[in-house]
Design a protein around this motif. Sequence first.
Motif, PDB file in Angstrom:
ATOM      1  N   UNK A 140       0.838  -1.289   0.042  1.00 17.56           N
ATOM      2  CA  UNK A 140       0.090  -0.150  -0.068  1.00 17.56           C
ATOM      3  C   UNK A 140       0.831   1.293  -0.044  1.00 17.56           C
ATOM      4  N   UNK A 141       2.100   1.074   0.224  1.00 19.80           N
ATOM      5  CA  UNK A 141       2.962   2.486   0.295  1.00 19.80           C
ATOM      6  C   UNK A 141       4.204   2.395  -0.489  1.00 19.80           C
ATOM      7  N   UNK A 142       4.105   3.381  -1.458  1.00 14.07           N
ATOM      8  CA  UNK A 142       5.208   3.472  -2.198  1.00 14.07           C
ATOM      9  C   UNK A 142       6.481   3.703  -1.587  1.00 14.07           C
ATOM     10  N   UNK A 143       7.598   3.440  -2.228  1.00 12.71           N
ATOM     11  CA  UNK A 143       8.849   3.593  -1.465  1.00 12.71           C
ATOM     12  C   UNK A 143       9.294   4.965  -1.007  1.00 12.71           C
ATOM     13  N   UNK A 144       8.731   6.101  -1.763  1.00 15.24           N
ATOM     14  CA  UNK A 144       9.069   7.669  -1.121  1.00 15.24           C
ATOM     15  C   UNK A 144       8.094   7.775  -0.175  1.00 15.24           C
ATOM     16  N   UNK A 145       7.102   6.863   0.342  1.00 11.70           N
ATOM     17  CA  UNK A 145       6.571   7.244   1.469  1.00 11.70           C
ATOM     18  C   UNK A 145       7.058   6.826   2.757  1.00 11.70           C
ATOM     19  N   UNK A 146       7.773   5.652   2.336  1.00 10.92           N
ATOM     20  CA  UNK A 146       8.506   4.912   3.489  1.00 10.92           C
ATOM     21  C   UNK A 146       9.926   5.579   3.740  1.00 10.92           C
ATOM     22  N   UNK A 147      10.470   6.256   2.645  1.00 14.12           N
ATOM     23  CA  UNK A 147      11.611   6.988   2.712  1.00 14.12           C
ATOM     24  C   UNK A 147      11.387   8.321   3.595  1.00 14.12           C
ATOM     25  N   UNK A 148      10.301   8.952   3.273  1.00 13.87           N
ATOM     26  CA  UNK A 148       9.950  10.244   4.024  1.00 13.87           C
ATOM     27  C   UNK A 148       9.764  10.004   5.398  1.00 13.87           C
ATOM     28  N   UNK A 149       9.056   8.954   5.909  1.00 16.09           N
ATOM     29  CA  UNK A 149       8.936   8.748   7.105  1.00 16.09           C
ATOM     30  C   UNK A 149      10.353   8.233   7.932  1.00 16.09           C
ATOM     31  N   UNK A 150      11.024   7.509   7.338  1.00 18.11           N
ATOM     32  CA  UNK A 150      12.327   7.007   7.864  1.00 18.11           C
ATOM     33  C   UNK A 150      13.373   8.045   7.811  1.00 18.11           C
ATOM     34  N   UNK A 151      13.140   9.110   7.146  1.00 22.70           N
ATOM     35  CA  UNK A 151      14.224  10.172   7.049  1.00 22.70           C
ATOM     36  C   UNK A 151      13.770  11.166   8.513  1.00 22.70           C
ATOM     37  N   UNK A 152      12.398  11.173   8.917  1.00 19.59           N
ATOM     38  CA  UNK A 152      12.184  11.841  10.079  1.00 19.59           C
ATOM     39  C   UNK A 152      11.988  11.343  11.181  1.00 19.59           C
ATOM     40  N   UNK A 153      11.736  10.021  11.485  1.00 20.00           N
ATOM     41  CA  UNK A 153      11.739   9.193  12.648  1.00 20.00           C
ATOM     42  C   UNK A 153      12.740   8.200  12.826  1.00 20.00           C
ATOM     43  N   UNK A 154      12.908   7.740  13.952  1.00 23.04           N
ATOM     44  CA  UNK A 154      13.663   6.752  14.625  1.00 23.04           C
ATOM     45  C   UNK A 154      12.642   5.675  15.194  1.00 23.04           C
ATOM     46  N   UNK A 155      13.363   4.556  15.357  1.00 21.60           N
ATOM     47  CA  UNK A 155      12.830   3.420  16.383  1.00 21.60           C
ATOM     48  C   UNK A 155      11.498   3.295  16.515  1.00 21.60           C
ATOM     49  N   UNK A 156      10.822   3.450  17.812  1.00 23.93           N
ATOM     50  CA  UNK A 156       9.540   3.155  17.967  1.00 23.93           C
ATOM     51  C   UNK A 156       8.521   4.167  17.225  1.00 23.93           C
ATOM     52  N   UNK A 157       8.851   5.461  17.149  1.00 22.65           N
ATOM     53  CA  UNK A 157       8.068   6.309  16.558  1.00 22.65           C
ATOM     54  C   UNK A 157       7.997   6.112  14.978  1.00 22.65           C
ATOM     55  N   UNK A 158       9.203   5.595  14.319  1.00 22.15           N
ATOM     56  CA  UNK A 158       9.261   5.487  13.033  1.00 22.15           C
ATOM     57  C   UNK A 158       8.335   4.220  12.900  1.00 22.15           C
ATOM     58  N   UNK A 159       8.244   3.192  13.627  1.00 21.20           N
ATOM     59  CA  UNK A 159       7.594   1.774  13.443  1.00 21.20           C
ATOM     60  C   UNK A 159       6.027   2.394  13.375  1.00 21.20           C
ATOM     61  N   UNK A 160       5.700   3.004  14.393  1.00 26.59           N
ATOM     62  CA  UNK A 160       4.230   3.385  14.669  1.00 26.59           C
ATOM     63  C   UNK A 160       3.830   4.241  13.371  1.00 26.59           C
ATOM     64  N   UNK A 161       4.630   5.352  12.824  1.00 29.56           N
ATOM     65  CA  UNK A 161       3.980   6.180  11.711  1.00 29.56           C
ATOM     66  C   UNK A 161       4.059   5.332  10.290  1.00 29.56           C
ATOM     67  N   UNK A 162       5.173   4.334  10.262  1.00 32.85           N
ATOM     68  CA  UNK A 162       4.823   3.444   9.067  1.00 32.85           C
ATOM     69  C   UNK A 162       3.512   2.764   9.192  1.00 32.85           C
ATOM     70  N   UNK A 163       3.251   2.059  10.466  1.00 34.09           N
ATOM     71  CA  UNK A 163       2.217   1.350  10.444  1.00 34.09           C
ATOM     72  C   UNK A 163       0.961   1.964  10.306  1.00 34.09           C
ATOM     73  N   UNK A 164       0.927   3.304  10.934  1.00 34.12           N
ATOM     74  CA  UNK A 164      -0.170   4.326  10.650  1.00 34.12           C
ATOM     75  C   UNK A 164      -0.385   4.608   9.301  1.00 34.12           C
ATOM     76  N   UNK A 165       0.683   4.843   8.406  1.00 31.85           N
ATOM     77  CA  UNK A 165       0.376   5.204   7.071  1.00 31.85           C
ATOM     78  C   UNK A 165      -0.136   3.824   6.377  1.00 31.85           C
ATOM     79  N   UNK A 166       0.130   2.805   6.667  1.00 26.17           N
ATOM     80  CA  UNK A 166      -0.407   1.577   5.855  1.00 26.17           C
ATOM     81  C   UNK A 166      -1.851   1.351   6.100  1.00 26.17           C
ATOM     82  N   UNK A 167      -1.807   1.593   7.633  1.00 22.31           N
ATOM     83  CA  UNK A 167      -3.402   1.560   7.922  1.00 22.31           C
ATOM     84  C   UNK A 167      -4.425   2.656   7.251  1.00 22.31           C
TER      85      UNK A 167
END
Length: 288
Positions: free
Chosen positions: A243-270
């Motif tokens: 559901x998420x193109x690579x540019x979305x994953x990249x943008x979230x991982x540039x901004x967040x680390x660890x638990x916050x990054x995992x949560x934001x990735x999950x939230x975007x997929x939902x």
Amino acid sequence: MAGPKRTPVAAGGAVGTWGGWRRAGGAPPPARSERRWHPLTSYIAVTALSHPGLVRDRNEDSLVVGPWTLCATVTENPQTLVFPLGTPLVVAVADGLGGQPGGEVASALVVRRLARAGPGLSGEDDVRRELDACNRAVYAAGDADGRALATMGTTVAGAVVLPGSLLVFNVGDSRVYAAPRDGLLQVSVDDNPPLEPGQRTTPIVTQALGGSAHHRAVAPHVTAAPVAAGDRYLICTDGLTDPLPQEVLDGLLREYDDGRAAFELWKAAIAAGGPDNITLALLRVADD
């Protein structure tokens, strides 16, 4: 994954629990930095999350982090485990083949084997041999159960962290990405047929662990890369990447680390519909 997804086609002993986890008993590398390891203070932080998504009625994904496994389970929040650098540490996801029986059985079998074998995976050949053994074990388990689980199967993708190096591996299309701040890079190899023009994803895999009525050998993708303090990797099932193109994953991982990054990735997929089981692990190497 659950549901009508993933038909492979021909192509060229646990003890202890914690937060839902069970503890087991007994592509080219990215550009490198010049940072060095300090063996007495280096550690590995792994943040993980697994969720069925919004469409599937169960979770057929499984996850392994060192001796810990999480199988067909829902984690309400990201959980972080920390390990000292030294003994080989395996981090991997397994995505049970949907549309066929026993996907959750196959994925759990594979991660539990990897949890036991992990400390001995010190080279590329070790990883290949273990993935071949996992493949044979899935077929054997299906045969032992008779017709009900005869075609069960799973993808697998992950990494083994060693002092100064990383062994990336996969069979199927679960993925591993290097996640430096200057851009996400896929380092696993998708086992999918060629995509049609305009097609970004496909439900078909060209190889898996198990997944057919008769034994098929696998050719695991295994790549060694140097690793240094500060490096990050994302390991995930296609419930995140479809559901998420690579540019979305990249943008979230540039901004967040660890638990916050995992949560934001999950939230975007939902937010994108959560069409499949979502399992991810964020691996970060660090130096105090």
